[in-house]
Write a protein that holds these residues in place. Structure first.
Motif, PDB file in Angstrom:
ATOM      1  N   GLN A  49       0.828  -1.201   0.000  1.00 32.37           N
ATOM      2  CA  GLN A  49       0.000   0.000   0.000  1.00 32.37           C
ATOM      3  C   GLN A  49       0.866   1.256   0.000  1.00 32.37           C
ATOM      4  O   GLN A  49       0.603   2.206  -0.748  1.00 32.37           O
ATOM      5  CB  GLN A  49      -0.921  -0.012   1.224  1.00 32.37           C
ATOM      6  N   ALA A  50       1.911   1.249   0.810  1.00 35.21           N
ATOM      7  CA  ALA A  50       2.820   2.401   0.848  1.00 35.21           C
ATOM      8  C   ALA A  50       3.506   2.602  -0.506  1.00 35.21           C
ATOM      9  O   ALA A  50       3.665   3.737  -0.974  1.00 35.21           O
ATOM     10  CB  ALA A  50       3.857   2.214   1.951  1.00 35.21           C
ATOM     11  N   ALA A  51       3.913   1.503  -1.137  1.00 30.22           N
ATOM     12  CA  ALA A  51       4.572   1.594  -2.447  1.00 30.22           C
ATOM     13  C   ALA A  51       3.627   2.158  -3.498  1.00 30.22           C
ATOM     14  O   ALA A  51       4.015   2.984  -4.342  1.00 30.22           O
ATOM     15  CB  ALA A  51       5.080   0.216  -2.870  1.00 30.22           C
ATOM     16  N   ILE A  52       2.369   1.729  -3.461  1.00 33.85           N
ATOM     17  CA  ILE A  52       1.392   2.229  -4.428  1.00 33.85           C
ATOM     18  C   ILE A  52       1.090   3.698  -4.170  1.00 33.85           C
ATOM     19  O   ILE A  52       1.025   4.517  -5.095  1.00 33.85           O
ATOM     20  CB  ILE A  52       0.098   1.382  -4.373  1.00 33.85           C
ATOM     21  N   LYS A  53       0.922   4.048  -2.894  1.00 29.93           N
ATOM     22  CA  LYS A  53       0.602   5.437  -2.542  1.00 29.93           C
ATOM     23  C   LYS A  53       1.743   6.387  -2.898  1.00 29.93           C
ATOM     24  O   LYS A  53       1.515   7.582  -3.105  1.00 29.93           O
ATOM     25  CB  LYS A  53       0.292   5.549  -1.052  1.00 29.93           C
ATOM     26  N   ALA A  54       2.964   5.871  -2.993  1.00 30.00           N
ATOM     27  CA  ALA A  54       4.107   6.714  -3.343  1.00 30.00           C
ATOM     28  C   ALA A  54       4.026   7.217  -4.778  1.00 30.00           C
ATOM     29  O   ALA A  54       4.730   8.153  -5.160  1.00 30.00           O
ATOM     30  CB  ALA A  54       5.411   5.959  -3.113  1.00 30.00           C
ATOM     31  N   GLY A  55       3.158   6.580  -5.567  1.00 33.10           N
ATOM     32  CA  GLY A  55       2.898   7.066  -6.919  1.00 33.10           C
ATOM     33  C   GLY A  55       3.901   6.565  -7.944  1.00 33.10           C
ATOM     34  O   GLY A  55       4.732   5.699  -7.662  1.00 33.10           O
ATOM     35  N   PRO A  56       3.765   7.110  -9.143  1.00 35.27           N
ATOM     36  CA  PRO A  56       2.905   8.234  -9.555  1.00 35.27           C
ATOM     37  C   PRO A  56       1.430   7.867  -9.539  1.00 35.27           C
ATOM     38  O   PRO A  56       1.070   6.705  -9.393  1.00 35.27           O
ATOM     39  CB  PRO A  56       3.392   8.530 -10.975  1.00 35.27           C
ATOM     40  N   GLY A  57       0.599   8.896  -9.685  1.00 34.62           N
ATOM     41  CA  GLY A  57      -0.840   8.726  -9.593  1.00 34.62           C
ATOM     42  C   GLY A  57      -1.331   9.181  -8.234  1.00 34.62           C
ATOM     43  O   GLY A  57      -0.570   9.236  -7.259  1.00 34.62           O
ATOM     44  N   ASN A  58      -2.600   9.500  -8.172  1.00 32.84           N
ATOM     45  CA  ASN A  58      -3.211   9.947  -6.930  1.00 32.84           C
ATOM     46  C   ASN A  58      -4.611   9.356  -6.870  1.00 32.84           C
ATOM     47  O   ASN A  58      -5.567   9.930  -7.383  1.00 32.84           O
ATOM     48  CB  ASN A  58      -3.253  11.481  -6.871  1.00 32.84           C
ATOM     49  N   PHE A  59      -4.729   8.176  -6.275  1.00 31.58           N
ATOM     50  CA  PHE A  59      -5.993   7.451  -6.272  1.00 31.58           C
ATOM     51  C   PHE A  59      -6.134   6.696  -4.960  1.00 31.58           C
ATOM     52  O   PHE A  59      -5.131   6.397  -4.285  1.00 31.58           O
ATOM     53  CB  PHE A  59      -6.045   6.479  -7.457  1.00 31.58           C
ATOM     54  N   PRO A  60      -7.364   6.376  -4.555  1.00 29.87           N
ATOM     55  CA  PRO A  60      -7.572   5.637  -3.302  1.00 29.87           C
ATOM     56  C   PRO A  60      -6.998   4.226  -3.392  1.00 29.87           C
ATOM     57  O   PRO A  60      -7.119   3.559  -4.415  1.00 29.87           O
ATOM     58  CB  PRO A  60      -9.092   5.607  -3.156  1.00 29.87           C
ATOM     59  N   VAL A  61      -6.376   3.802  -2.298  1.00 29.06           N
ATOM     60  CA  VAL A  61      -5.819   2.448  -2.215  1.00 29.06           C
ATOM     61  C   VAL A  61      -6.420   1.762  -0.994  1.00 29.06           C
ATOM     62  O   VAL A  61      -6.366   2.295   0.119  1.00 29.06           O
ATOM     63  CB  VAL A  61      -4.285   2.473  -2.100  1.00 29.06           C
ATOM     64  N   GLY A  62      -7.011   0.616  -1.207  1.00 31.33           N
ATOM     65  CA  GLY A  62      -7.643  -0.102  -0.106  1.00 31.33           C
ATOM     66  C   GLY A  62      -7.337  -1.581  -0.165  1.00 31.33           C
ATOM     67  O   GLY A  62      -6.359  -2.021  -0.775  1.00 31.33           O
ATOM     68  N   VAL A  63      -8.197  -2.360   0.485  1.00 29.49           N
ATOM     69  CA  VAL A  63      -8.059  -3.807   0.484  1.00 29.49           C
ATOM     70  C   VAL A  63      -9.464  -4.394   0.465  1.00 29.49           C
ATOM     71  O   VAL A  63     -10.402  -3.793   1.007  1.00 29.49           O
ATOM     72  CB  VAL A  63      -7.272  -4.294   1.718  1.00 29.49           C
TER      73      VAL A  63
END
Length: 437
Positions: free
Chosen positions: A247-261
C-alpha cells in the motif's frame, strides 16, 4: 470473494443492450442512488485472461495429482479480447470496471519485469478511460509467479518485500491511469479456510496436500507454497506485512488514487447457546479489520452467511435454497456485511464483489434485484456505500471448480470465445442506467 479506443467487433447481441430499458427484468426502483455511485462488474486476471503459464496456479492445475477439475487453459481469452469485454461493460451503462494485473506476467522471472506486459496493461487502462469506465485495479488475486511460490511464497517473511517491489514497479508504469486500487483480493481468504473445514472433505484436503508435494518435487523446491493451499497462520502474517508495504509503495505514486483492500466478509450468525460465532469472526478476520481501518477504503465481498453452533460451522439451513456452489442463496448477508464494515472499519465502503453461481439466469436476475434492495436499505439507514460491482462479467475459470460453475452476466463459448449476454446483464444495466436502487 475478486482486468484503445480502436474497437474489435463487439460480440453478437451486445448491440441490443444500447436500448436496454424495455428488456430488463427488475423491480421498480425506490430511490436514486448517490450522484457518484459506482456500478460495475469485477473480473480477475488468471480467471479470464488465459495462458498464465508463469504462475503457480498453472503448474498446480496441470500436475498429477491436482485439486483442480479443469486447467485454466485459454481462460476467456480476455488478455487479447479485453476490448470486447470493455465494450460490453460500457454498453450496460456501467461506470467502473474492476480487473487484476497479473504479477506472474509482469515479473515472470525474479527481478525481470516485462515492459511489454506493462504496456499491455497501459492499453487496458486507456481503453477503460475511453469508455468512461473507472479502472479499479487489483494487484494480487490469489495467483503469484511460479518462482515466488518455489521460494516459499507468502510463508516466507521477505515475500512481503518482493510483493512491495512489484507494486512499486507496476505503479511506476500504470499509476497515472489507475482510478482506484486494492493490494489483495479477499486478503483474509486463507483465514476463512480455518472457519470452513466442512467445505472440504478429508479426501479433498489430502489430494490438495499431495498436489503441493508433487509441485515441490517437480520444481525441486521443498518450500513450495500457494496462497490457497498453504499454512493460513504463516501466510496471513506475511500478507498483512505485504499489504502495509505494498500500500505504501502504491501510494508513493505516480498517480493519486484511493488504495484499499478487499475482504471476504460473510455474515456470521450464532445459533443456539454457547455458539462459537465470536471465535469464528475473530478467526476469519485476524488483523485485517485493523489493516482496513488504515486504508483509503474497504471492499466488501460477500456471497452468503455462515451459521455457527457450539461445535463450529453448521450445515446449510434446509429451508434456504442453495447455489450451485453448495452454499445458501442468502442475499440478506450482503446488507449485514455492509453494516458490519460500517460499524467496525469506518472507512468508505464499496461492495466490490458479490454474485451467484447458477445455471438458471432467472435466479441470478432475482439475486441482483435483492442485492440492490440490500444496498438501498443500507444507504437509507445512513451507511455510505459508494458502489456495487457484480461478480462476474463473464462465466470464467472458477478455481478448483473449473468451468462448470457459472457466475457471469455473459456466457462464453469454450471453443470460439463468443460472448452471449444473459437477461441478468440487462437487469444490472437497468439499475445502472437509471442510477436507481
Amino acid at each position: 470473494m475478486g482486468v484503445n479506443p480502436t474497437r474489435r467487433q463487439i460480440v453478437a447481441g451486445a448491440a441490443g443492450l444500447l436500448a436496454v430499458g424495455g428488456t430488463a427484468t427488475t423491480t421498480t426502483a425506490a430511490r436514486a442512488a448517490p450522484k457518484d455511485f459506482l456500478w460495475g462488474t469485477a473480473i480477475s486476471a488468471h480467471q479470464s485472461e488465459g495462458n498464465n503459464t508463469a504462475s503457480d496456479s498453472w503448474l498446480l492445475e496441470t500436475i498429477t495429482p491436482t485439486a483442480f477439475k479443469d486447467p485454466s487453459g485459454d481462460g476467456c481469452d480476455s488478455y487479447d479480447r479485453y476490448e470486447e469485454d470493455l465494450d460490453i461493460a460500457a454498453s450496460l451503462g456501467l461506470n467502473c470496471y474492476r480487473f487484476g494485473i497479473e504479477w506472474a506476467r509482469i515479473e515472470p522471472v525474479e527481478g525481470m519485469f516485462s515492459e511489454a506486459v506493462l504496456d499491455h496493461y497501459v492499453r487496458v487502462l486507456e481503453a477503460c478511460h475511453a469508455r468512461k469506465l473507472l479502472p479499479i485495479v487489483t494487484y494480487n488475486h490469489f495467483t503469484v509467479p511460479l518462482w515466488f511460490a518455489m521460494r516459499g511464497g507468502f510463508e516466507v517473511a521477505d515475500g512481503a518485500d518482493l510483493f512491495a517491489r512489484f507494486c512499486a514497479r507496476a505503479t511506476e508504469k500504470l499509476g497515472p491511469l489507475i482510478g482506484m486500487a486494492s493490494t489483495f483480493n479477499e486478503a483474509n481468504i486463507v483465514l476463512l479456510r480455518k472457519v470452513l473445514p466442512r467445505f472440504a472433505s478429508d479426501a479433498a484436503a489430502e489430494n490438495a496436500r499431495a498436489m503441493i508435494a508433487a509441485a515441490a518435487r517437480r520444481t525441486n523446491s521443498p518450500r513450495f507454497s500457494a496462497m490457497l493451499f498453504g499454512d493460513p497462520e504463516k501466510i496471513s502474517r506475511v500478507m498483512l506485512d505485504a499489504h502495509i508495504k505494498g500500500q505504501a509503495a502504491i501510494k508513493a505514486g505516480p498517480g493519486n488514487f484511493p488504495v484499499g483492500v478487499t475482504l471476504s466478509m460473510q455474515e456470521i450468525q450464532g445459533v443456539g447457546p454457547n455458539n462459537r460465532a465470536t471465535q469464528a469472526e475473530e478467526t476469519m478476520y485476524g488483523g485485517w479489520i485493523e489493516a482496513a481501518r488504515q486504508s483509503d477504503f474497504v471492499g466488501v465481498q460477500t456471497y452468503s452467511r455462515l451459521r455457527i453452533g457450539d461445535k463450529g460451522l453448521l450445515p446449510p439451513d434446509g429451508s434456504v435454497p442453495l447455489t450451485d456452489m453448495g452454499y445458501e442463496n442468502y442475499p440478506h448477508a450482503i446488507g449485514a456485511c455492509l453494516r458490519y464494515a460500517a460499524e467496525h472499519i469506518g472507512r468508505p465502503i464499496y461492495l466490490t464483489e458479490t454474485g451467484i453461481g447458477t445455471t438458471d439466469d432467472a435466479v441470478r436476475v432475482k439475486f441482483i434485484n435483492d442485492t440492490v434492495a440490500e444496498v438501498a436499505k443500507c444507504i437509507a439507514d445512513g451507511i455510505d456505500v459508494k458502489g456495487y460491482l457484480y461478480w462476474s462479467l463473464l462465466d470464467n475459470f472458477e478455481w478448483t471448480s473449473g468451468y462448470a460453475k457459472q457466475f457471469g452476466l455473459v456466457a462464453v463459448d469454450r471453443k470460439t470465445f463468443k460472448r452471449t449476454l444473459k437477461p441478468s446483464a440487462r437487469t444490472l444495466a437497468a439499475h445502472a442506467r437509471a442510477n436507481r436502487l
